[in-house]
Design a protein around this motif. Structure first.
Motif, PDB file in Angstrom:
ATOM      1  N   ILE A 278       0.843  -1.202   0.000  1.00 15.65           N
ATOM      2  CA  ILE A 278       0.000   0.000   0.000  1.00 15.65           C
ATOM      3  C   ILE A 278       0.876   1.248   0.000  1.00 15.65           C
ATOM      4  O   ILE A 278       0.664   2.183  -0.778  1.00 15.65           O
ATOM      5  CB  ILE A 278      -0.907   0.024   1.249  1.00 15.65           C
ATOM      6  CG1 ILE A 278      -1.936  -1.087   1.167  1.00 15.65           C
ATOM      7  CG2 ILE A 278      -1.594   1.371   1.382  1.00 15.65           C
ATOM      8  CD1 ILE A 278      -3.090  -0.764   0.304  1.00 15.65           C
ATOM      9  N   SER A 279       1.892   1.263   0.870  1.00 11.30           N
ATOM     10  CA  SER A 279       2.702   2.473   0.965  1.00 11.30           C
ATOM     11  C   SER A 279       3.501   2.667  -0.319  1.00 11.30           C
ATOM     12  O   SER A 279       3.669   3.792  -0.788  1.00 11.30           O
ATOM     13  CB  SER A 279       3.587   2.415   2.213  1.00 11.30           C
ATOM     14  OG  SER A 279       4.935   2.313   1.886  1.00 11.30           O
ATOM     15  N   ALA A 280       3.987   1.575  -0.922  1.00  6.97           N
ATOM     16  CA  ALA A 280       4.751   1.703  -2.165  1.00  6.97           C
ATOM     17  C   ALA A 280       3.887   2.288  -3.273  1.00  6.97           C
ATOM     18  O   ALA A 280       4.311   3.190  -3.993  1.00  6.97           O
ATOM     19  CB  ALA A 280       5.304   0.342  -2.590  1.00  6.97           C
ATOM     20  N   VAL A 281       2.639   1.774  -3.405  1.00  2.29           N
ATOM     21  CA  VAL A 281       1.802   2.235  -4.509  1.00  2.29           C
ATOM     22  C   VAL A 281       1.318   3.662  -4.270  1.00  2.29           C
ATOM     23  O   VAL A 281       1.323   4.486  -5.184  1.00  2.29           O
ATOM     24  CB  VAL A 281       0.597   1.292  -4.720  1.00  2.29           C
ATOM     25  CG1 VAL A 281      -0.252   1.781  -5.868  1.00  2.29           C
ATOM     26  CG2 VAL A 281       1.081  -0.105  -5.012  1.00  2.29           C
ATOM     27  N   THR A 282       0.905   3.974  -3.033  1.00  2.00           N
ATOM     28  CA  THR A 282       0.384   5.327  -2.807  1.00  2.00           C
ATOM     29  C   THR A 282       1.499   6.364  -2.917  1.00  2.00           C
ATOM     30  O   THR A 282       1.243   7.495  -3.279  1.00  2.00           O
ATOM     31  CB  THR A 282      -0.317   5.448  -1.434  1.00  2.00           C
ATOM     32  OG1 THR A 282       0.516   4.841  -0.457  1.00  2.00           O
ATOM     33  CG2 THR A 282      -1.653   4.755  -1.443  1.00  2.00           C
TER      34      THR A 282
END
Lengths: 321, 296
Positions: A278-282
């Motif tokens: 999640i953190s990588a994509v956002t």
């Protein structure tokens, strides 16, 4: 069979390339890596040039993708920009190990419960227990993961208030090396229960259907007719055949579990692949996103292959051409 | 009394019943599905009518009752800035249901058309669609969702369209299987011999046979959609606040689990109930519309 396996692996390579290319393009076009620098008043052209040079931003996206593939094949996934530029591959492997700490016990429990419930309710079809299992699995399918997890956390908080003590930790991961055995156990229980509930509900339905199909077949009647005890008919003749179609479902579920669960790990603040993803994509961290996608798709491909090969071992009638 | 009804009563003839009538009779006998239908109707009514009857509007602040648990004045409690949570939950339910219905309709429409085309024409088109479905296994839907939401905004309709674009393969596969099964049967041949156009054969002759599974899966999709939408809302990736969906309401109050668990658990309860209802109604519809396919 080896030739078959090799052919299968080769056949997935184009799919893997197209899939990773789609992700690469999607993430690349979604953000401008220079946007942050553009608002910086003290930076000069040199800083821009350095970033452009470092990430090949002056080259077209397909060319950058080819470079990425060349590096990735050699095990170099580049720096994870949103994590202080540490190596993306290493970071992903470290988090994958944390996800596996939940995935492996959860998977073993899921398979045990699903087989037991599925077989029991198939053998006693339309009994009260069968209806109870059906009702429970309906509830399990209808209960969103995050609601169930919040419910568990609420219960723990309530116990802490009422008794001044709670059996399990609500968030965070503890390890044997750093915190000791008991804290490790107490931190693993709630996330594992959450994973178990969600997947067991659907898996026990599949197991029940598979078992029903088997026990209504002719060779089961033959086994009964020749006078075998019921237990032997169910376990030796029935269950062994009802497990064959489950191999695919186990493979899919285990691959998904190992790939990290976004919701469960986020709620229990578990440092696994889910929150990392999640953190990588956002944050549009391209290298990190690509490394995670690579790992999760490899998991899916490998476990599907394992399931297909297991099929052949379990059921000799299946031939690999 | 007319002769016809007398005959029927004496068992001399049977009163013919339409397919819809028979299906409804079968559905009515599924007790859980009937309960679910009534419950879903009640909840929908509450979501639609409730906010009108309430003395509070969904953004009204009551400064004498900040961050309270359930009470007589505020049956579901209030949030930290004094907004009535019952009205907010009902409005949230309205949005969540609307999004779920939109997802179910769009997904079913896209999946049916693509599945029908690939099943009927097969060959290269079918193979291409297979590859697209495989691609969906590798490209994580979350990436597509986040990227598209960043581009096209995350209002309720945009989120619904994106989710539908991600979930059609499910329906397409089912429809495709049925079309493959029916396209070479005699009644299709007869229709073609009678001069029916391809479009007519696909939609007038074959599609009605697939009607049962499509309706059942559309119903089940409502349940899946409610869970998906609320999970995304919970993760902060769904419909953007201040639009209150059930998932957003839980996300807003998950920090206050310790002091006021009701704020998260009440919307959670609604999500579970709606999904359960959708699943039971789907089960009942399967018995009613598609009695032969029932296996598990």
């Amino acid at each position: 069979m080896l030739a078959y396996a090799v052919r299968r692996v080769l056949a997935t390579i184009p799919l893997l390339l197209i899939g990773t290319f789609v992700v690469y393009v999607l993430v690349s076009i979604s953000g401008d890596p220079l946007a942050k620098l553009a608002t910086c008043t003290q930076c000069d052209q040199q800083a821009f040039d350095r970033i452009i040079d470092l990430y090949d931003l002056d080259k077209p996206i397909p060319e950058r993708y080819v470079n990425w593939v060349v590096n990735a094949v050699q095990g170099d996934f580049g720096p994870a920009v949103s994590f202080g530029s540490i190596d993306a591959g290493e970071l992903v492997l470290e988090r994958a190990a944390n996800s596996a700490r939940l995935a492996i016990p959860a998977f073993l429990i899921i398979v045990t419960i699903a087989i037991t419930l599925g077989v029991y309710s198939a053998v006693n079809q339309y009994s009260r227990l069968d209806y109870a299992v059906t009702g429970l699995s309906f509830l399990g399918i209808s209960l969103p993961t995050f609601v169930f997890a919040l419910l568990l956390q609420t219960i723990m908080i309530w116990m802490l208030d009422a008794f001044g003590w709670r059996p399990f930790f609500v968030t965070g991961m503890r390890t044997v090396e750093l915190d000791g055995f008991l804290p490790m156990l107490r931190s693993h229980v709630l996330p594992v229960i959450t994973l178990v509930l969600v997947i067991t509900a659907s898996e026990s339905r599949f197991q029940r259907a598979a078992m029903l199909e088997v026990i209504n077949s002719d060779y089961i009647r033959t086994a009964r007719a020749k006078g075998l005890p019921n237990r032997k008919v169910i376990l030796r003749h029935g269950l062994r055949n009802a497990l064959i179609p489950m191999a695919t479902i186990w493979a899919i579920d285990f691959a998904a579990l190992l790939g990290g669960s976004v919701v469960t790990e986020t709620i229990f603040a578990w440092p696994g692949l889910g929150p990392l993803f999640i953190s990588a994509v956002t944050q549009l961290d391209l290298n990190l996103t690509m490394a995670i996608v690579m790992l999760t798709s490899l998991l899916v491909i490998v476990f599907n292959l394992v399931a297909d090969l297991a099929y052949g071992l379990l059921d000799p009638r299946i031939r690999y051409e | 009394m007319s002769d016809a009804t007398l005959d029927a009563r004496e068992g001399l003839t049977t009163v013919s019943r339409s397919f819809g009538r028979q299906a409804w009779d079968r559905f009515r006998r599924h007790r859980l599905a009937m309960i679910a239908l009534v419950l879903l109707a009640l909840m929908t009514t509450a979501f639609v009518v409730g906010p009108w009857l309430s003395p509070y509007a969904f953004s009204d602040q009551d400064f004498s009752a900040l961050n309270q648990g359930p009470s007589l004045a505020h049956p579901f409690g209030t949030d930290p800035i004094g907004r009535d949570l019952m009205v907010r939950t009902f409005i949230g339910g309205r949005y969540s249901l609307r999004i779920a219905l939109l997802i179910a309709v769009l997904t079913t429409a896209i999946g049916t058309v693509i599945g029908a085309l690939s099943g009927y024409f097969g060959g290269r088109l079918g193979a291409a669609i297979d590859q697209v479905i495989n691609l969906f296994l590798i490209v994580p839907s979350l990436i597509i969702l986040i990227v598209l939401a960043a581009r096209y905004g995350s209002g309720p309709n945009a989120i619904a369209i994106v989710i539908a674009l991600l979930s059609w393969p499910l329906i397409a596969r089912i429809v495709r299987g049925s079309f493959l099964q029916f396209r070479d049967q005699e009644f299709v041949l007869a229709a073609r011999a009678a001069g029916a156009s391809t479009r007519r054969i696909m939609f007038r002759h074959i599609l009605p046979n697939v009607f049962g599974p499509i309706v059942v899966n559309a119903t089940l999709l409502i349940g899946i959609a409610i869970i998906l939408e609320s999970t995304l809302g919970f993760l902060g990736l769904g419909v953007r606040p201040p639009v209150p969906t059930l998932g957003n309401l839980i996300a807003e109050s998950k920090g206050a689990l310790q002091t006021k668990p009701s704020a998260a658990l009440i919307p959670g309860g609604f999500i579970v109930t709606i999904t359960l209802c959708a699943n039971f109604i789907g089960d009942g519809l399967r018995d009613a519309l598609d009695p032969t396919s029932r296996k598990s």
